[in-house]
Motif scaffolding. Sequence first.
Motif, mmCIF file in Angstrom:
data_model
loop_
_atom_site.group_PDB
_atom_site.id
_atom_site.type_symbol
_atom_site.label_atom_id
_atom_site.label_comp_id
_atom_site.label_asym_id
_atom_site.label_seq_id
_atom_site.Cartn_x
_atom_site.Cartn_y
_atom_site.Cartn_z
ATOM 1 N N ALA A 94 48.413 43.901 39.698
ATOM 2 C CA ALA A 94 46.686 44.556 40.826
ATOM 3 C C ALA A 94 45.955 44.703 40.022
ATOM 4 O O ALA A 94 44.889 44.049 40.320
ATOM 5 C CB ALA A 94 47.648 45.578 41.131
ATOM 6 N N ARG A 95 45.620 45.220 38.800
ATOM 7 C CA ARG A 95 44.646 44.483 37.839
ATOM 8 C C ARG A 95 44.075 43.263 38.415
ATOM 9 O O ARG A 95 43.008 43.386 38.207
ATOM 10 C CB ARG A 95 45.217 44.718 36.610
ATOM 11 N N THR A 96 44.775 42.279 38.525
ATOM 12 C CA THR A 96 44.147 40.672 38.720
ATOM 13 C C THR A 96 43.750 40.251 40.166
ATOM 14 O O THR A 96 43.162 39.767 39.674
ATOM 15 C CB THR A 96 45.376 39.492 37.907
ATOM 16 N N VAL A 97 44.095 41.155 40.484
ATOM 17 C CA VAL A 97 43.566 41.154 42.043
ATOM 18 C C VAL A 97 42.841 41.870 42.816
ATOM 19 O O VAL A 97 43.116 42.469 43.578
ATOM 20 C CB VAL A 97 45.049 40.772 43.274
ATOM 21 N N ARG A 98 42.228 43.483 41.788
ATOM 22 C CA ARG A 98 41.818 44.301 42.579
ATOM 23 C C ARG A 98 40.629 44.042 43.362
ATOM 24 O O ARG A 98 40.378 44.992 44.111
ATOM 25 C CB ARG A 98 40.862 45.149 41.417
ATOM 26 N N GLU A 99 39.594 43.276 43.347
ATOM 27 C CA GLU A 99 38.476 42.961 44.387
ATOM 28 C C GLU A 99 39.342 42.242 45.866
ATOM 29 O O GLU A 99 38.023 42.517 46.899
ATOM 30 C CB GLU A 99 37.529 41.804 43.891
ATOM 31 N N GLY B 233 39.411 36.275 31.815
ATOM 32 C CA GLY B 233 40.440 37.101 31.930
ATOM 33 C C GLY B 233 41.225 38.354 31.947
ATOM 34 O O GLY B 233 40.110 39.060 30.773
ATOM 35 N N ILE B 234 41.877 38.791 32.604
ATOM 36 C CA ILE B 234 42.264 40.163 32.247
ATOM 37 C C ILE B 234 42.561 40.697 30.507
ATOM 38 O O ILE B 234 42.119 42.174 30.900
ATOM 39 C CB ILE B 234 43.531 40.207 32.717
ATOM 40 N N TYR B 235 42.547 40.265 29.772
ATOM 41 C CA TYR B 235 42.515 40.571 28.145
ATOM 42 C C TYR B 235 41.083 40.925 27.623
ATOM 43 O O TYR B 235 41.471 41.103 26.778
ATOM 44 C CB TYR B 235 43.284 39.646 27.038
ATOM 45 N N ASN B 236 40.135 39.994 28.976
ATOM 46 C CA ASN B 236 39.037 40.472 27.493
ATOM 47 C C ASN B 236 38.183 41.585 28.049
ATOM 48 O O ASN B 236 38.955 42.375 29.051
ATOM 49 C CB ASN B 236 37.586 39.550 29.056
ATOM 50 N N SER B 237 37.424 42.110 27.043
ATOM 51 C CA SER B 237 37.468 42.959 26.734
ATOM 52 C C SER B 237 36.509 44.057 27.946
ATOM 53 O O SER B 237 36.654 45.234 28.440
ATOM 54 C CB SER B 237 36.657 44.103 25.493
ATOM 55 N N ALA B 238 35.872 43.222 28.792
ATOM 56 C CA ALA B 238 34.646 43.210 29.920
ATOM 57 C C ALA B 238 35.628 43.248 31.119
ATOM 58 O O ALA B 238 35.097 43.334 32.422
ATOM 59 C CB ALA B 238 33.797 43.004 29.647
ATOM 60 N N TYR B 239 37.219 43.624 31.531
ATOM 61 C CA TYR B 239 37.696 42.500 32.803
ATOM 62 C C TYR B 239 37.365 43.670 34.300
ATOM 63 O O TYR B 239 37.381 43.102 35.020
ATOM 64 C CB TYR B 239 39.479 42.500 32.299
ATOM 65 N N GLU B 252 34.770 35.894 45.072
ATOM 66 C CA GLU B 252 36.355 35.906 44.224
ATOM 67 C C GLU B 252 36.152 36.338 42.732
ATOM 68 O O GLU B 252 35.312 35.926 42.829
ATOM 69 C CB GLU B 252 37.100 34.207 44.902
ATOM 70 N N LEU B 253 36.988 36.269 41.684
ATOM 71 C CA LEU B 253 37.406 36.562 41.018
ATOM 72 C C LEU B 253 38.037 35.396 40.390
ATOM 73 O O LEU B 253 39.457 35.549 40.426
ATOM 74 C CB LEU B 253 38.079 37.979 40.379
ATOM 75 N N VAL B 254 37.489 34.517 39.629
ATOM 76 C CA VAL B 254 38.466 33.480 39.134
ATOM 77 C C VAL B 254 38.621 33.076 37.890
ATOM 78 O O VAL B 254 37.288 33.615 37.395
ATOM 79 C CB VAL B 254 37.404 31.932 39.793
ATOM 80 N N GLU B 255 39.749 32.486 37.603
ATOM 81 C CA GLU B 255 39.722 32.120 36.108
ATOM 82 C C GLU B 255 39.530 30.707 35.857
ATOM 83 O O GLU B 255 39.448 29.804 37.217
ATOM 84 C CB GLU B 255 41.049 32.439 35.410
ATOM 85 N N GLY B 256 39.535 29.893 34.798
ATOM 86 C CA GLY B 256 39.204 28.814 34.851
ATOM 87 C C GLY B 256 39.878 27.626 35.384
ATOM 88 O O GLY B 256 39.850 27.204 35.759
ATOM 89 N N ARG B 257 41.549 28.159 35.837
ATOM 90 C CA ARG B 257 42.356 27.581 35.809
ATOM 91 C C ARG B 257 42.505 27.874 37.483
ATOM 92 O O ARG B 257 42.827 27.106 38.081
ATOM 93 C CB ARG B 257 44.140 28.449 35.351
#
Lengths: 319, 480
Positions: A94-99, B233-239, B252-257
């Motif tokens: 959920a944290r990775t798709v909150r938006e 990504g999720i482990y970045n302190s500003a995630y 959209e929130l995207v990662e490099g992949r």
Amino acid sequence: MLSRVADSIYWMNRYIERAENYARFINVNFTLALDMPMGKEEQWEPLLEITEDILYFRKKYDTVDKEKVIDFLAFDTDNPNSIYSCIAHARENARTVRENISTEMWEQVNSLYLLMREPKFGSGIMTREPMLFFREVISGIQSFRGITASTISRSDAWHFGRLGLFLERADKTSRLVDVKYHILLPSAEDVGSTLDLLQWAALLKSVSAYSVCRRKYGYISPNHVIELLILDRRFPRSIYFCIKEAFLSMREVSGNSDGNSYNIAEKLMGSMHTQLEYTDIQGVIKDGVHEYLDRIQVDIMNISDAIFASFFAHSNIDK
Amino acid sequence: MSTTLQANFQPYIADGLFDEAFDQAGRIRNTYAAFGDSFNLLAQAKIREMQYATVKAQLATGMTFNVYDEGVNKERILPIDIIPRIISAADWELIEKGLHQRITALNLFIDDIYHDQKIIADKVLPAEVIRSCPNFLEPCVGLNPPHGIWCHVTGTDIIRNNDGKYYVLEDNLRVPSGVSYLLENRELLKRNFPDLFETLNVRPVYDYTHHFMELLREMSPRPHPHVVLLTPGIYNSAYFEHSYLARDMGIELVEGRDLVVRDDCVYTLTTSGLKQVDVIYRRVDDIFLDPSAFRRDSLLGVPGLFEAYRKGNVALVNAPGTGIADDKVIYAYAPEIIKYYLDQDPILPNVPTYVCDRPRDMDHVLNNIEELVVKEANASGGYGMLIGPQATKKSCEDFRKRIKADPRNYIAQPVINLSTVPTLASGRIEPRHVDLRPFILYGRNLKVIPGGLTRVALRKGSLVVNSSQGGGSKDTWVLG
């Protein structure tokens, strides 16, 4: 929708559904144990069979008892399927798709996670308030479903979520029925006994189907239970119902309203849906209930793999 | 209106430092008078309850960041202190003008450095400073980002000294973070002091993401832009912030992949195939953006992204290359830069800075290191620093050696006493040091969001406000 996001939403829903099913199974078995006739042993091993966690369990413990099973299925962070692990995975997804989900959905998943971490729960709960915990998990997840239904737009996020939810639920229902049929199979003299009845009733209660069954058939018999949980058209935890709903969402995300160029996942699901649609209880019994359920579990696994290949993996794109 | 120290604040001692709420005689300042009156009506238990509920809400909404602590990844919150930092309209006008001037000049500077380097030809800045700057990106030479804007988002660090004056401490022109806390702090404080917001006419901040989204769309090479936010990504302190901004702007929130480049265009990988991207608000550092252009070992980046950017097929916000102006040696030249490009004197002064690469400055630093703060030219987040008055003899000696070995890499500044704001400590209200990070958006117009993120050092006497080192934050009110 981003493939990675679809993947996360799908798994968030599977994990949440898995956590709810585990909580239901444990909760009912706990109550069942209180009603056991004198002299009969409490049965905790079947829970490990339903959830297919028995191999993991054996690596950790030599003997099976209530405390160990509940701790293992509810709180053990080493068990990737424990309620704790499922909620933690769901929250991480959920944290990775909150938006892509509503704020309320996120906050509900987060509050489930914070609930798990409350010191009054956690390992050793058996000496405190086990029932309260399972009830809170179940009602927390039911709230999540309600929040989802009333806050999310019916776009890809909704449909990938439903795919995860219904495939997981179909899988767990099939395992639940299978365990009673295959493992708890009573000896000839026990058929129809208090114990037998108690087990069938417990099974129904664990999926909220007890009064549905009473209302529909008047009394509880194995064939009725099987018909209700596998083939019923209207009951929201029957395998048929789950596959039908999953198939509707599958068609939405595939966007094949013209009926052409199906992807593999859609093909597999369509054929499973049709197969269930045209089966009746006699057919299931003739095939053998265990064999039938086994095939259902294999089908669900194949569909899950196909969803991954068709929507999430992009194996055809050279990065 | 009472002007003496109020009951809920007693015994509050400003202790010879500049306090935002009380003067040395213990009289409440005008900016805090109305707040003080209202706050004073609250029972102590109610105040503690408000503070508890606020931190609890931060947990419930998942306002957390990840820190590595002894190899374990932990989630923390940046605790909000419910007593706001209040800035008068007059002070804000000065800050706003000063930032407007500074960002305009720095943007012209960056553009000049990647083109004709007139400022070097005119001998205002030594060529050597740019040649030796690790943040100078050769591949950016000659590039023309849309509308000539390089630093679209800036988070300037400002401090207030004992003299009550504001100074710029750092410019942060690359990927500044903290704006999500600013926005969330406001939401949480509104719950606590709803009436005050109305009576005090606190300037609103809620339209930040609206303006920001407008800015992002303005940078697009095509109509109907597809805008994404690129996160490590999720482990970045500003995630939390990346997720927050993407959610609030509906992008959209995207990662490099999630991205690929085909024929010098950038695409997202979606469940229904490839979808072209026009604008990327990237929260990945320059050198990690594209392993084929910069660091080869970057796993966060997208191969081919820089070429797509160079060809103008995708806009990057901020533009790569802005890091030159974050070099603390170049920071020292900010007054000259403002004078050179705008022919104006700086409205907001720098903290006096000794550049060790200048022999006379170096002598001064080596002789007075015990009274100075020494910083590496390109470190941030409170790392690579020596605070002379608190340092041991050994580490002073160590820094002397390091400065002599590599003078270009060090600057030094006098110790600045950050101003204080009343803050809830255990059981009572005490002064704690704060800084201020306003956020500036530079699109077709330049906008400074009223207020900023006030970071507070929660440890008594500490001057370190960084979140990784026991810092918290406060809501910042600019009075109307």
